[in-house]
Design an enzyme around this catalytic site. Structure first.
Site, mmCIF file in Angstrom:
data_model
loop_
_atom_site.group_PDB
_atom_site.id
_atom_site.type_symbol
_atom_site.label_atom_id
_atom_site.label_comp_id
_atom_site.label_asym_id
_atom_site.label_seq_id
_atom_site.Cartn_x
_atom_site.Cartn_y
_atom_site.Cartn_z
ATOM 1 C CE1 TYR A 185 42.773 68.852 61.324
ATOM 2 C CE2 TYR A 185 43.092 69.815 59.164
ATOM 3 C CZ TYR A 185 43.314 69.830 60.523
ATOM 4 O OH TYR A 185 44.062 70.824 61.076
ATOM 5 C CE LYS A 212 57.149 65.838 65.982
ATOM 6 N NZ LYS A 212 58.147 66.742 66.574
ATOM 7 C CG ASP A 219 59.228 69.904 66.130
ATOM 8 O OD1 ASP A 219 59.426 69.644 64.925
ATOM 9 O OD2 ASP A 219 59.691 69.203 67.048
ATOM 10 C CG ASP A 267 44.210 74.199 59.999
ATOM 11 O OD1 ASP A 267 44.054 75.420 59.844
ATOM 12 O OD2 ASP A 267 43.391 73.475 60.581
ATOM 13 C CG ASP A 312 45.396 80.444 60.689
ATOM 14 O OD1 ASP A 312 45.149 80.551 59.472
ATOM 15 O OD2 ASP A 312 44.511 80.334 61.549
#
Ligand code: NAD
Length: 367
Positions: free
Chosen positions: A143, A193, A225, A249, A253
């Site tokens: 980001y 990852k 994943d 992020d 959620d």
């Protein structure tokens, strides 16, 4: 000791649920040796209406002299036609996060045993409740990494973001994850990852190094994943989930949705050590996970529990009042266990719904 708390209720249901949190806090801390001075200021749409700015200077100055910010939520249809940069969330919450160098977002995803029906997951997966703490890094990653640009034309036109982490950014959030795990079931899953991304190989290395200082905590690394599948398949395996910015992020959620009740979820964003606050009282911004709920604002029926739980997080993380935080959390658990519900928590078969004020009184009785 006396501390100032900046109370920024904001818009919509914010001003309805904030007094509930203050009332609960006042009751709980009356029995502790800490004194909190609650000072109110405008933020968001309400501040735009009054001063033309979503984050007025006066509000920022109050926050600077405070130990913590208790935040409601901001925004609503009235301000949606403003240019994006002037809209309440973008022009108040984001500058606050930046100004106070809030580097860690903590989002507990809780399912109370008596509310397990609200979860979209199969009942046997959430039976007996669920309690996961998602810890998301907020300052690094793709980001904010540079370069971030678009270039070229035609078929060769391209856009670029940079996934980057500095050692200190990984170290401070990792320590927070292990410290948080010590207050819970002593287990951390670190998400990355590392099979594909260099920055994530580094993330895994640094987390492993820091773990040497926390041998009492069980550490497990997991690819993102796989983590997104495991959250749905077997959520009870998780306790503290440590995530880089982008993966956090997304997973936070996902985790909040499996609880099924946005009016019950709080969050905390903590300041970088040494930037604001002190080691003993780290600065934090505490808020409900949901928004201003314009569809029910003004009716007195909003669920105040997320706001009250955000106050409990403030006691835990900024004021180190673990017992008082637990007292609030168990009063809420007991209230739900007694069958008290606001409208958003009622099952399909109905039942009596309590108003914002009524459920707050039940919680206070149970403290
Ligand atoms: P929302 O979370 O406000 O509402 C989604 C649904 O959840 C609505 O049906 C609402 O009634 C319900 N809900 C949320 N909190 C509840 C509570 N405490 N009790 C009972 N029901 C509750 O999300 P939205 O509708 O997408 O956004 C509305 C406004 O809030 C927008 O302007 C958005 O920008 C803003 N927003 C602000 C924040 C923030 O300040 N941090 C976060 C999210 C959304």
């Amino acid at each position: 000791m006396k501390h100032t708390v900046a109370v920024l209720a904001g818009d919509g249901i914010g001003p309805e649920v904030m007094p509930c949190a203050i009332e609960v806090l006042e009751k709980v801390i009356a029995q502790s040796d800490i004194q909190l001075d609650f000072q109110h200021a405008l933020v968001g749409g309400a501040a735009i209406d009054e001063t033309g700015k979503a984050l007025p200077e006066e509000t920022l100055r109050l926050a600077e002299k405070s130990s913590a910010i208790l935040f409601g939520s901001v925004g609503g249809p009235k301000w949606e036609s403003l240019p994006p940069a002037e809209q309440p969330e973008r022009a108040s919450l984001l500058p606050l996060r930046k100004h106070f160098q809030l580097f860690a977002n903590l989002r507990p995803a809780l399912i109370y045993p008596d509310l397990a029906d609200a979860s979209p997951l199969r009942p046997d997966l959430v039976e007996g409740g669920l309690d996961i703490l998602i810890l998301r890094e907020l300052t690094g990653d793709v980001y904010f990494g540079e370069p971030k640009l678009r270039r070229g034309t035609g078929a060769e036109e391209e856009a670029l973001d940079t996934m980057i982490y500095k050692r200190y950014e990984i170290e401070r959030i990792t320590r927070l994850a292990f410290e948080s795990a010590r207050l819970r079931s002593k287990k951390v899953h670190s998400i990355d990852k590392a099979n594909v991304l260099t920055s994530m190989v580094f993330w895994r290395e640094v987390v492993t190094e820091i773990h040497k200082d926390y041998k009492d905590i069980e550490l497990q690394h997991m690819y993102v994943d796989n983590a997104s599948m495991q959250l749905i398949k077997w959520p009870k395996q998780f306790d503290v989930v440590l995530c880089p910015n982008m993966f956090g992020d997304i997973l936070s959620d996902e985790a909040s949705q499996i609880t099924g009740s946005i009016g019950m979820l709080a969050s905390a964003s903590l300041g970088a050590p040494g930037s604001w606050g002190s080691n003993e009282h780290p600065f934090g911004l505490y808020e409900p996970a949901g928004g201003t709920a314009p569809d029910i604002a003004g009716k007195g029926i909003a669920n105040p529990i997320a706001q009250i739980l955000s106050a409990a997080l403030m006691l835990r993380y900024t004021f180190k009042l673990e017992n008082e935080a637990k007292k609030i959390e168990s009063a809420i658990r007991k209230t739900i266990g007694q069958g008290h519900r606001t409208g958003d928590l009622l099952q399909k078969d109905g039942g009596k719904s309590l108003s914002t004020k009524e459920i707050t009184q039940k919680i206070i009785e149970n403290l």
